[in-house]
Design a protein around this motif. Structure first.
Motif: not given
Ligand code: GDP
Length: 176
Positions: A119-123, A136-146, A151-156
């Motif tokens: 599984k991968m979490l992507v913002g 970004q810290e919240e994203g990192i923390a949730l990914a760790k928990e799960l 990754f954070e990314c942009s399609v644009k």
């Protein structure tokens, strides 16, 4: 590896997350190398992508929920046999982030039949950083928990799009 099949491994990859976070865009951008906004899709949609990662030729079959995300009523067979799941949220919409732990990850735990599924979490949408509401810290923390990669990314801007898929593929190949 195979000598005649054209690829060494075939992986089923899913993108899930609330409507509007950019799942279809993430797929279309990766598969066709285009940054054009995609047309809305109806019914279950899947795309193929051949790529070489870690010296191995891979065939990815990438499944998009194609509208079923709006009602959060994904066919449970959608999850069957998935090797990798990308859970996507939009860094500018908090409800899409809370929906990951409140809904999408629970779905994954219930319906994913492959216990080795990566599984991968992507913002997504980091190009809109001025409108960011999920740090970004919240994203990192949730990914760790799960227990997900993050990754954070942009399609644009295409930032990290290819890296998401390549990292996921590498992780899948690392699974014993
Ligand atoms: P889905 O419902 O999750 O499949 O989301 P879509 O791929 O349909 O994208 C929803 C909207 O967000 C579309 O208008 C896209 O053009 C836009 N979008 C997707 N990714 C990005 C991104 O990285 N940055 C920005 N600014 N817009 C994006």
């Amino acid at each position: 590896g195979q000598s005649s099949g054209g690829y060494d491994y075939a992986f089923k990859i899913l993108l899930i997350g609330d409507s509007g976070v950019g799942k279809t865009s993430l797929i279309v951008s990766f598969v066709s190398d285009s940054i054009e906004p995609p047309l809305p899709t109806v019914g279950m949609d899947l795309k193929f992508k051949l790529l070489t990662v870690g010296g191995k030729k891979l065939k990815l079959t990438i499944w998009d929920t194609a509208g079923q995300d709006k009602f959060r009523t994904l066919t449970h067979s959608f999850y069957r046999g998935a090797h990798g799941i990308i859970l996507v949220y939009d860094i500018t919409v908090r409800s899409t982030f809370t929906a990951i732990s409140d809904f999408w990850f629970k779905e994954v735990e219930i319906y994913t039949t492959n216990p080795k599924c990566v599984k991968m979490l992507v913002g997504n949408k980091v190009d809109r950083d001025s409108e960011r509401v999920v740090s970004q810290e919240e994203g990192i923390a949730l990914a760790k928990e799960l227990g997900c990669s993050f990754f954070e990314c942009s399609v644009k801007t295409r930032e990290n799009v290819v890296q998401c898929y390549e990292t996921l593929a590498l992780k899948i190949m690392e699974v014993p």
